[in-house]
Design a protein around this motif. Structure first.
Motif, PDB file in Angstrom:
ATOM      1  N   GLY A  56       1.021  -1.340   0.271  1.00 38.05           N
ATOM      2  CA  GLY A  56       0.097   0.012  -0.071  1.00 38.05           C
ATOM      3  C   GLY A  56       0.863   1.151   0.164  1.00 38.05           C
ATOM      4  N   CYS A  57       0.090   2.230  -0.057  1.00 36.28           N
ATOM      5  CA  CYS A  57       0.695   3.819  -0.291  1.00 36.28           C
ATOM      6  C   CYS A  57      -0.030   4.478   0.878  1.00 36.28           C
ATOM      7  N   LEU A  58       0.893   4.898   1.447  1.00 33.09           N
ATOM      8  CA  LEU A  58       0.560   5.575   2.590  1.00 33.09           C
ATOM      9  C   LEU A  58       1.476   6.959   3.232  1.00 33.09           C
ATOM     10  N   ILE A  59       1.000   8.154   3.007  1.00 25.63           N
ATOM     11  CA  ILE A  59       0.739   9.523   3.491  1.00 25.63           C
ATOM     12  C   ILE A  59       1.574   9.695   4.920  1.00 25.63           C
ATOM     13  N   VAL A  60       2.547  10.695   4.891  1.00 24.31           N
ATOM     14  CA  VAL A  60       2.334  11.198   6.962  1.00 24.31           C
ATOM     15  C   VAL A  60       3.369  12.350   5.936  1.00 24.31           C
ATOM     16  N   PHE A  61       2.963  12.943   7.337  1.00 20.51           N
ATOM     17  CA  PHE A  61       3.413  14.375   7.805  1.00 20.51           C
ATOM     18  C   PHE A  61       4.279  14.599   9.199  1.00 20.51           C
ATOM     19  N   PRO A  62       5.835  14.154   8.969  1.00 17.77           N
ATOM     20  CA  PRO A  62       6.276  14.094  10.077  1.00 17.77           C
ATOM     21  C   PRO A  62       6.230  14.964  11.300  1.00 17.77           C
ATOM     22  N   GLU A  63       5.557  16.230  10.415  1.00 20.05           N
ATOM     23  CA  GLU A  63       5.694  17.729  12.184  1.00 20.05           C
ATOM     24  C   GLU A  63       4.358  17.296  12.602  1.00 20.05           C
ATOM     25  N   GLY A  64       3.212  16.074  12.702  1.00 21.53           N
ATOM     26  CA  GLY A  64       2.118  15.744  13.485  1.00 21.53           C
ATOM     27  C   GLY A  64       1.300  16.635  13.167  1.00 21.53           C
ATOM     28  N   THR A  65       1.287  18.377  13.162  1.00 24.68           N
ATOM     29  CA  THR A  65       0.234  18.838  12.490  1.00 24.68           C
ATOM     30  C   THR A  65       0.756  20.025  11.617  1.00 24.68           C
ATOM     31  N   ARG A  66       0.257  21.324  10.869  1.00 23.41           N
ATOM     32  CA  ARG A  66       0.530  21.728   9.957  1.00 23.41           C
ATOM     33  C   ARG A  66       1.423  23.296  10.235  1.00 23.41           C
ATOM     34  N   SER A  67       2.425  23.317   9.908  1.00 22.80           N
ATOM     35  CA  SER A  67       3.809  24.100  10.032  1.00 22.80           C
ATOM     36  C   SER A  67       3.067  25.381  10.530  1.00 22.80           C
ATOM     37  N   VAL A  68       4.277  25.920  11.394  1.00 22.95           N
ATOM     38  CA  VAL A  68       3.355  27.797  11.420  1.00 22.95           C
ATOM     39  C   VAL A  68       4.593  28.121  11.146  1.00 22.95           C
ATOM     40  N   PRO A  69       3.992  29.692  10.043  1.00 22.64           N
ATOM     41  CA  PRO A  69       4.892  29.858   9.021  1.00 22.64           C
ATOM     42  C   PRO A  69       5.748  30.853   9.949  1.00 22.64           C
ATOM     43  N   GLY A  70       7.113  30.758   9.048  1.00 24.94           N
ATOM     44  CA  GLY A  70       8.401  31.164   9.770  1.00 24.94           C
ATOM     45  C   GLY A  70       9.409  31.285  10.968  1.00 24.94           C
ATOM     46  N   ARG A  71       8.504  29.156  10.913  1.00 22.00           N
ATOM     47  CA  ARG A  71       9.131  28.366  12.335  1.00 22.00           C
ATOM     48  C   ARG A  71       9.936  27.576  11.890  1.00 22.00           C
ATOM     49  N   ALA A  72      10.689  27.686  13.285  1.00 19.19           N
ATOM     50  CA  ALA A  72      11.516  25.759  11.289  1.00 19.19           C
ATOM     51  C   ALA A  72      11.378  24.793  12.112  1.00 19.19           C
TER      52      ALA A  72
ATOM     53  N   ARG B  99       4.240  23.500  -0.859  1.00 18.57           N
ATOM     54  CA  ARG B  99       4.625  25.272  -0.695  1.00 18.57           C
ATOM     55  C   ARG B  99       2.772  25.717  -1.488  1.00 18.57           C
ATOM     56  N   CYS B 100       2.660  26.719  -0.455  1.00 25.59           N
ATOM     57  CA  CYS B 100       1.882  28.075  -0.634  1.00 25.59           C
ATOM     58  C   CYS B 100       1.849  28.804  -0.795  1.00 25.59           C
ATOM     59  N   ARG B 101       1.729  30.435  -1.441  1.00 24.42           N
ATOM     60  CA  ARG B 101       1.716  31.363  -1.377  1.00 24.42           C
ATOM     61  C   ARG B 101       0.711  31.738  -2.527  1.00 24.42           C
ATOM     62  N   PRO B 102       0.460  33.427  -1.840  1.00 24.27           N
ATOM     63  CA  PRO B 102       0.625  33.483  -0.377  1.00 24.27           C
ATOM     64  C   PRO B 102       0.285  32.723   0.978  1.00 24.27           C
ATOM     65  N   SER B 103       0.098  32.889   2.163  1.00 21.97           N
ATOM     66  CA  SER B 103       0.416  31.804   2.581  1.00 21.97           C
ATOM     67  C   SER B 103      -0.990  31.508   3.294  1.00 21.97           C
ATOM     68  N   THR B 104      -1.608  30.416   2.948  1.00 23.17           N
ATOM     69  CA  THR B 104      -3.138  30.432   3.916  1.00 23.17           C
ATOM     70  C   THR B 104      -3.511  29.886   4.517  1.00 23.17           C
ATOM     71  N   LEU B 105      -4.746  29.591   4.940  1.00 25.29           N
ATOM     72  CA  LEU B 105      -5.369  28.544   5.773  1.00 25.29           C
ATOM     73  C   LEU B 105      -4.038  27.223   6.661  1.00 25.29           C
ATOM     74  N   THR B 106      -3.515  28.434   7.656  1.00 21.82           N
ATOM     75  CA  THR B 106      -2.355  27.563   8.175  1.00 21.82           C
ATOM     76  C   THR B 106      -3.413  27.108   9.647  1.00 21.82           C
ATOM     77  N   LYS B 107      -3.030  26.451  10.651  1.00 19.63           N
ATOM     78  CA  LYS B 107      -3.095  26.507  11.812  1.00 19.63           C
ATOM     79  C   LYS B 107      -4.117  27.037  12.474  1.00 19.63           C
ATOM     80  N   ALA B 108      -3.010  28.923  12.211  1.00 14.65           N
ATOM     81  CA  ALA B 108      -3.676  29.529  13.123  1.00 14.65           C
ATOM     82  C   ALA B 108      -4.859  30.769  12.824  1.00 14.65           C
TER      83      ALA B 108
END
Length: 264
Positions: free
Chosen positions: A156-172, A196-205
């Motif tokens: 099977g194929c599996l999608i994983v986001f290693p951050e565990g949640t949405r990225s915070v713009p500007g944060r490492a 990539r998303c430009r301009p940033s939108t639909l972030t966690k905040a």
């Protein structure tokens, strides 16, 4: 004056179109749950075959959803390396800048599983696809890891986001070790995908209605497979997991830095 009026009308239309898109997403999710997926489940076949049919139905619905957002003028998109998708036993590791990342990925992968928050099992728009397509709950970490590894070993194929949640713009980036542990346990093909998303939108905040001043552009860059053989030779396994996690994090961090340097 005319330009200001045009910008105001464009903003108002995109706000309406964004609301319409998410309304369609919710209604579509419930129709999948109540109508489409139960009918598909009635067809004869083993459970694995039924899951693949459900995954393909989700893929088609998400493909239509991304197309709807594009045609309504909410967003544009570009994909590089699409031919590297849809390979058996493939672990797709991606960053997570926006709310629609998993939708974007599944719209281009015909048969895939993903890890979902336990709370989404109670979401009426998502419960149907989650149950029928065999998506994996994160309620129990070890059970989740074992289920994911088994899914990959079965092809099977599996999608994983290693951050565990949405990225915070500007944060490492701060990757969790689950993706690396899974890759080593399943000994699978690891494919990195930079979103990539430009301009940033639909972030966690940001709520969905806080739309940008212009339509946003999503890009998906599918990278070459990462060779994990060298990491599998490292003992103990905990060190191997840590080093692979660092390698994955460096991969995505380097590309983010390049984007910032180029002004993208």
């Amino acid at each position: 004056m005319a330009k200001a009026l045009i910008r105001s009308l464009d903003y108002a239309w995109r706000l309406f179109a964004t609301a319409l898109s998410f309304a369609v997403f919710g209604v579509g999710g419930m129709l999948l749950w109540w109508l489409v997926l139960p009918i598909l489940a009635l067809r004869p076949g083993l459970p694995a075959a039924k899951q693949r049919r459900a995954q393909y139905a989700v893929h088609l619905s998400f493909y239509a959803f991304i197309g709807l957002m594009h045609r309504l003028g909410v967003m544009t998109y570009r994909i590089d390396g699409l031919e590297k998708f849809n390979r058996p036993g493939q672990l797709i590791v991606a960053n997570h800048p926006t709310l629609v990342d998993v939708v974007f990925l599944l719209s281009r992968i015909q048969h895939a599983s993903c890890i979902v928050k336990a709370s989404l099992w109670r979401n009426p728009a998502m419960r149907g696809p989650i149950l029928h397509a065999g998506y994996i709950s994160n309620a129990d970490s070890q059970a989740m890891l074992d289920a994911c590894a088994e899914r990959l070993r079965e092809g099977g194929c599996l999608i994983v986001f290693p951050e565990g949640t949405r990225s915070v713009p500007g944060r490492a980036y701060r990757f969790q070790r689950g993706a690396a542990a899974l890759a080593l346990q399943a000994n699978c093909l690891v494919t990195p995908v930079v979103l990539r998303c430009r301009p940033s939108t639909l972030t966690k905040a940001e709520p969905w209605y806080r739309i940008p001043a212009r339509r946003f552009a999503l890009t998906m860059q599918v990278g070459d497979a990462i060779d994990i053989d060298a990491f599998r030779a490292i003992e103990p396994r905990s060190i191997a997991v840590r080093r692979l996690t660092e390698t994955l994090q460096d991969y995505f961090s380097e590309r983010r830095m390049n984007d910032e340097h180029d002004g993208n």
